[in-house]
Scaffold this active site. Structure first.
Site, short mmCIF file in Angstrom:
data_model
loop_
_atom_site.label_atom_id
_atom_site.label_comp_id
_atom_site.label_asym_id
_atom_site.label_seq_id
_atom_site.Cartn_x
_atom_site.Cartn_y
_atom_site.Cartn_z
N ASP A 34 59.27 -43.24 -15.41
CA ASP A 34 58.00 -43.93 -15.62
C ASP A 34 57.30 -44.19 -14.29
O ASP A 34 56.08 -44.10 -14.18
CB ASP A 34 58.24 -45.26 -16.32
CG ASP A 34 58.67 -45.05 -17.76
OD1 ASP A 34 58.81 -46.02 -18.49
OD2 ASP A 34 58.85 -43.88 -18.16
N TYR A 37 55.59 -41.14 -13.27
CA TYR A 37 54.43 -40.94 -14.13
C TYR A 37 53.29 -41.85 -13.65
O TYR A 37 52.15 -41.42 -13.53
CB TYR A 37 54.81 -41.26 -15.57
CG TYR A 37 53.68 -41.09 -16.56
CD1 TYR A 37 53.43 -39.85 -17.13
CD2 TYR A 37 52.85 -42.15 -16.89
CE1 TYR A 37 52.39 -39.68 -18.02
CE2 TYR A 37 51.80 -42.00 -17.77
CZ TYR A 37 51.58 -40.76 -18.34
OH TYR A 37 50.54 -40.61 -19.21
N ASP A 38 53.64 -43.10 -13.35
CA ASP A 38 52.64 -44.04 -12.86
C ASP A 38 51.95 -43.52 -11.61
O ASP A 38 50.74 -43.67 -11.45
CB ASP A 38 53.30 -45.39 -12.52
CG ASP A 38 53.68 -46.16 -13.77
OD1 ASP A 38 53.10 -45.85 -14.83
OD2 ASP A 38 54.53 -47.05 -13.68
N LYS A 135 58.98 -56.78 -18.21
CA LYS A 135 58.44 -55.61 -18.91
C LYS A 135 59.64 -54.84 -19.45
O LYS A 135 60.52 -54.44 -18.67
CB LYS A 135 57.64 -54.74 -17.96
CG LYS A 135 57.05 -53.52 -18.65
CD LYS A 135 55.85 -52.99 -17.88
CE LYS A 135 54.98 -52.09 -18.71
NZ LYS A 135 55.53 -50.79 -19.01
N GLU A 194 59.13 -53.98 -28.34
CA GLU A 194 59.79 -52.78 -27.84
C GLU A 194 61.11 -52.56 -28.54
O GLU A 194 61.89 -53.51 -28.72
CB GLU A 194 60.09 -52.90 -26.34
CG GLU A 194 58.90 -53.19 -25.48
CD GLU A 194 57.99 -51.98 -25.30
OE1 GLU A 194 56.80 -52.14 -25.59
OE2 GLU A 194 58.48 -50.91 -24.87
N LYS A 334 55.00 -54.19 -10.68
CA LYS A 334 56.13 -53.26 -10.60
C LYS A 334 56.95 -53.48 -9.33
O LYS A 334 56.41 -53.42 -8.23
CB LYS A 334 55.61 -51.81 -10.61
CG LYS A 334 54.95 -51.39 -11.91
CD LYS A 334 55.98 -51.42 -13.03
CE LYS A 334 55.50 -50.70 -14.26
NZ LYS A 334 55.60 -49.27 -14.18
N CYS A 430 60.25 -16.23 11.62
CA CYS A 430 60.00 -16.66 10.24
C CYS A 430 61.22 -16.36 9.38
O CYS A 430 61.75 -15.24 9.43
CB CYS A 430 58.76 -15.94 9.69
SG CYS A 430 58.57 -16.13 7.91
N CYS A 433 60.05 -13.24 6.85
CA CYS A 433 59.69 -11.90 7.32
C CYS A 433 60.22 -11.60 8.72
O CYS A 433 60.00 -10.51 9.24
CB CYS A 433 58.17 -11.72 7.30
SG CYS A 433 57.34 -12.73 8.55
N CYS A 458 54.13 -19.23 10.50
CA CYS A 458 54.46 -17.82 10.58
C CYS A 458 53.12 -17.12 10.75
O CYS A 458 52.23 -17.27 9.92
CB CYS A 458 55.13 -17.37 9.28
SG CYS A 458 55.11 -15.58 9.08
S1 IVH Z 1 52.12 -57.01 -23.39
C1 IVH Z 1 47.63 -55.13 -24.18
N1 IVH Z 1 54.57 -57.41 -22.65
O1 IVH Z 1 54.26 -51.84 -21.99
C2 IVH Z 1 48.93 -54.80 -23.61
N2 IVH Z 1 53.90 -55.19 -23.06
O2 IVH Z 1 52.27 -50.23 -20.52
C3 IVH Z 1 49.80 -56.00 -23.62
N3 IVH Z 1 55.66 -53.54 -22.74
O3 IVH Z 1 52.60 -50.58 -24.69
C4 IVH Z 1 51.18 -55.60 -23.60
N4 IVH Z 1 57.24 -54.98 -22.17
O4 IVH Z 1 54.64 -51.78 -25.30
C5 IVH Z 1 53.66 -56.49 -22.99
N5 IVH Z 1 56.73 -57.94 -22.01
C6 IVH Z 1 55.82 -57.03 -22.35
C7 IVH Z 1 56.12 -55.66 -22.40
C8 IVH Z 1 55.13 -54.77 -22.76
C9 IVH Z 1 56.95 -53.70 -22.39
C10 IVH Z 1 55.02 -52.27 -23.06
C11 IVH Z 1 54.07 -52.38 -24.21
C12 IVH Z 1 52.84 -51.61 -23.80
C13 IVH Z 1 53.23 -51.04 -22.49
C14 IVH Z 1 52.08 -51.10 -21.53
#
Ligand code: IVH
Length: 734
Positions: A34, A37-38, A135, A194, A334, A430, A433, A458
């Site tokens: 993730d 990705y971010d 999160k 989640e 993060k 090089c 080559c 090179c």
């Molecule tokens: S609140 C309007 N709280 O993270 C968005 N989301 O990247 C408010 N997620 O799709 C989200 N833990 O499913 C919230 N403690 C948490 C979270 C959480 C994981 C996920 C969530 C959301 C995604 C956002």
């Protein structure tokens, strides 16, 4: 990361992100973490805001996630399931850099500080009550209860529509199907949260799978997503899935006024809520909670790489509103990515398109943020010397900031090694080559923060490694668009000695192409007549139809990306003019910071920022080099003489645009507008105007939509006229 061609970079990032979306959402088989990705996402967002003209309205940066997959019925979410913006903790190296430069050391939570200040500004108050919670690294799900019974469960999907996965969700024991005490529960209640796999259960499951000879999962998140995509819920039932609620969706036939009430309701009906959860009313309290979570997060049953901060008051949330993909009242802070130690086993060297020799660290495999790292770029000799890196050293590796893993520092050295020298390492030649290599010094950074970087090249223009990558660019869609030549074919043509320079492509007989073997001697794979005919057609089209800008980009001249190629073709009619260009000669002598308008030579021209002294020097050097001279000679021999299709060196006087209402005027477009920017840009072009990506003192007008940001500030600072959409319409003649 190269962004000398922002349009190509935006396209590349978009495609890359779309691919990862598919892997993540459709196939439940993500290739990157993730955090990685971010990083991609942020790079795309940053580029799109800097070059809005190249931003596609359907850009992946403007939507929340992937598409729903086949095999499940879909449902439209009663309220869109949005994403959340990330705030990154600044790494020590970044803080050191800022401190060295400005003399001040910001807190590592600077992005979070800025977020809180935005809340204060947006709500016009000092104290903004917020919650802080982990999160959860899981899969988002929406549970819709009607009359106290679970009616359906759905994935986030693309944020608007998701898959109905009720049967799979029913197997999760911590999700009540009937709410125990439904008195006072709203008739319709949407609980969001989640689904995840607890760390220990995940490890055990993977062990069992391994013993049974089944493939194992890279991390709990993948295992969860994979389980939820299964069509047989009996199989899902065997997976150790769990659920925690963190948000409220639709509420009908009842009222839930605050987060506190919501939590009380969850407790009462037996749905597990996310904990720990802190409340804060000041920035200091927010920082304290975030730091505390960082210390405690490793004891949680699920993986977490951040803290979610949410404004408590629902009215305040509404007042702050949303961007196109995320609420302004919430953010995810993060924590920095994982750093791991490993041994640097060897240094190998790669040869790039321009012949640049890039040293690469070959590492003892190490698991970093969910994937195994085996290699990392070492950039150039200076990087290796500055970090004191040597073969056999123990180094610290992380994957932040770049998609490619990076070496942060040496933590232990074997000792006794000599300082790395590219020249000695390669024996002066090089690695591909065996041709001669050249050492070049360039000064990088700003005036106050300049440093010399030593790179090696090179210089054999016909080095197979260089030719193959030049060939790939030559035939690419944005260059000569020679369909039928992918990278495999390009490499084979070079390998078989049929191509030593991209122009050789125009000399290969059709029959030779047809009999080209793409496979090996033992298992041949013949290119074939049909494919050969396609290439012949495409190369004829390139000669007849492709304009100068395309050919110029195709040449792969250092510093010449797609947009600078277009600007060069606006200033020149053909290759001959370009190779002897007085404009470029003037530009090349321009000192940094010197204005083009004040230069007698350049004053008559209007030159966009795409072409400056560096590009000018690179182009002129190329046409004076033996390789460039050969290119010009061969183009003449073949009768290839591409012409500019946008020649207008001085748009205000002698171009086809003269007399049009916006002739000679440069626009920048920013903010949210009522129609796609491309459409607006085409109307400006049609009226003879130019559209540029960034505001400078050469900008005549800034078309500013809603939520315009830094460009608006800059335009104001430079005194550039700001236009609304209506005013633009007036300029365009109604
Ligand atoms: S609140 C309007 N709280 O993270 C968005 N989301 O990247 C408010 N997620 O799709 C989200 N833990 O499913 C919230 N403690 C948490 C979270 C959480 C994981 C996920 C969530 C959301 C995604 C956002």
């Amino acid at each position: 990361m190269s962004s000398d061609d922002p349009q190509a970079e935006i396209a590349r990032l978009s495609a890359e992100i779309e691919r990862h979306n598919r892997l993540y959402y459709d196939q439940a088989e993500p290739e990157i973490s993730d955090a990685e990705y971010d990083v991609l996402f942020r790079q795309l967002e940053a580029l799109e805001s800097e070059y809005p003209l190249f931003a596609d309205p359907n850009s992946p940066a403007r939507r929340v996630g992937g598409r729903p997959s086949e095999g499940f019925v879909q449902v439209t979410h009663p309220i869109p399931m949005l994403s959340i913006d990330d705030l990154f903790e600044l790494p020590t190296e970044e803080l050191d850099r800022i401190e060295a430069k400005t003399g001040e050391r910001p807190p590592k939570e600077q992005e979070l500080v800025d977020f809180y200040h935005r809340l204060q500004k947006g709500l016009g108050a000092d104290s903004i009550p917020v919650t802080i919670e982990p999160k959860i690294d899981g899969v988002a799900v929406s549970l819709v209860y009607r009359g106290g019974r679970l009616e359906y469960a759905a994935t986030r999907g693309d944020g608007t529509r998701g898959d109905v996965i009720t049967a799979n969700v029913r197997t999760i024991k911590s999700i009540p199907l009937n709410l125990t005490d439904s008195a006072g529960v709203p008739e319709t209640l949407e609980v969001r949260g989640e689904i995840f796999m607890p760390g220990e259960a995940f490890a055990k499951m993977n062990e069992e799978r391994d013993e049974a000879g089944l493939p194992t999962f890279a991390n709990p998140r993948n295992a969860t997503a994979g389980a939820l995509k299964m069509l047989d819920s009996r199989e899902v039932a065997t997976r150790p899935l769990d659920f925690i609620a963190h948000g409220l969706g639709l509420v009908e036939g009842g009222e839930i006024a605050t987060i506190t009430e919501f939590h009380a309701l969850l407790d009462r009906v037996g749905i597990r809520k996310n904990e720990p959860l802190w409340r804060a009313g000041t920035l200091e309290e927010v920082l304290e909670a975030v730091r505390r979570l960082d210390r405690e997060r490793h004891t949680l049953p699920y993986g977490t790489d951040g803290a979610v901060i949410k404004v408590i008051d629902r009215d305040a949330q509404q007042q702050l509103g949303f961007t196109s993909r995320a609420p302004r009242w919430a953010a995810a802070y993060k924590y920095p990515p994982e750093q791991k130690e490993t041994i640097l086993i060897d240094i190998t060297v790669q040869v790039g398109r321009t012949g640049k020799l890039t040293p690469v660290a070959e590492l003892a495999p190490v698991l970093v943020s969910g994937t195994t790292v085996r290699r990392a770029t070492l950039h150039n000799e200076s990087f290796i010397l500055e970090k004191g890196i040597g073969i056999g050293d123990t180094v610290l590796v992380q994957k932040a900031g770049e998609i490619i893993p990076e070496i942060i520092k040496v933590v232990a050295t074997k000792g006794g090694r000599t300082d790395f020298s590219m020249h000695a390492h390669l024996g002066g030649v090089c690695p591909v080559c065996s041709g001669p290599i050249e050492r070049r010094e360039t000064v990088s950074g700003t005036k106050s923060d300049a440093r010399t970087v030593v790179t090696h090249f090179c210089v054999n223009f016909e080095c197979p490694a260089q030719v193959a990558s030049r060939m790939r660019q030559f035939v690419s869609r944005k260059a000569l668009d020679i369909e039928g030549i992918g990278s495999t074919v390009a490499e084979k043509l070079v390998e078989r000695g049929l191509i030593r320079s991209p122009l050789d492509l125009f000399e290969i007989p059709e029959s030779t192409l047809a009999s080209l073997n793409l496979g090996t001697g033992d298992s041949p794979r013949i290119f074939g007549e049909k494919n050969a005919a396609k290439i012949v057609q495409a190369r004829e089209r390139a000669v007849k139809e492709m304009p100068l800008a395309r050919w110029l980009f195709a040449m792969g001249i250092s510093q010449v990306g797609e947009s600078s190629a277009r600007e060069l073709s606006r200033l020149h009619r053909n290759f001959r003019e370009l190779s002897q260009s007085p404009v470029l000669a003037g530009l090349r002598t321009l000192k940094t910071g010197e204005s083009k308008e004040k230069n007698v030579f350049l004053a008559p021209y209007q030159i966009a920022s795409e072409v400056g002294p560096i590009v000018a020097a690179s182009v002129l050097d190329f046409f004076q080099s033996p390789a460039g001279v050969a290119v010009l000679r061969r183009l003449a021999e073949f009768g290839i003489d591409p012409q500019s299709d946008n020649y207008a060196p001085n748009p205000s006087e002698d171009s086809a645009d003269a007399g049009k209402p916006l002739a000679g005027k440069t626009f920048v477009i920013t903010g949210t507008l009522s129609e796609p920017r491309d459409d607006i840009a085409s109307r400006i072009h049609a009226a003879g105007g130019k559209v540029s990506g960034s505001v400078s003192k050469n900008t005549h007008y800034l078309l500013a939509g809603e939520n315009a940001g830094s460009k608006l500030d800059k335009a104001n600072a430079l005194g550039v006229k700001i236009l609304s959409e209506d005013e633009l319409s007036t300029l365009l003649g109604g």
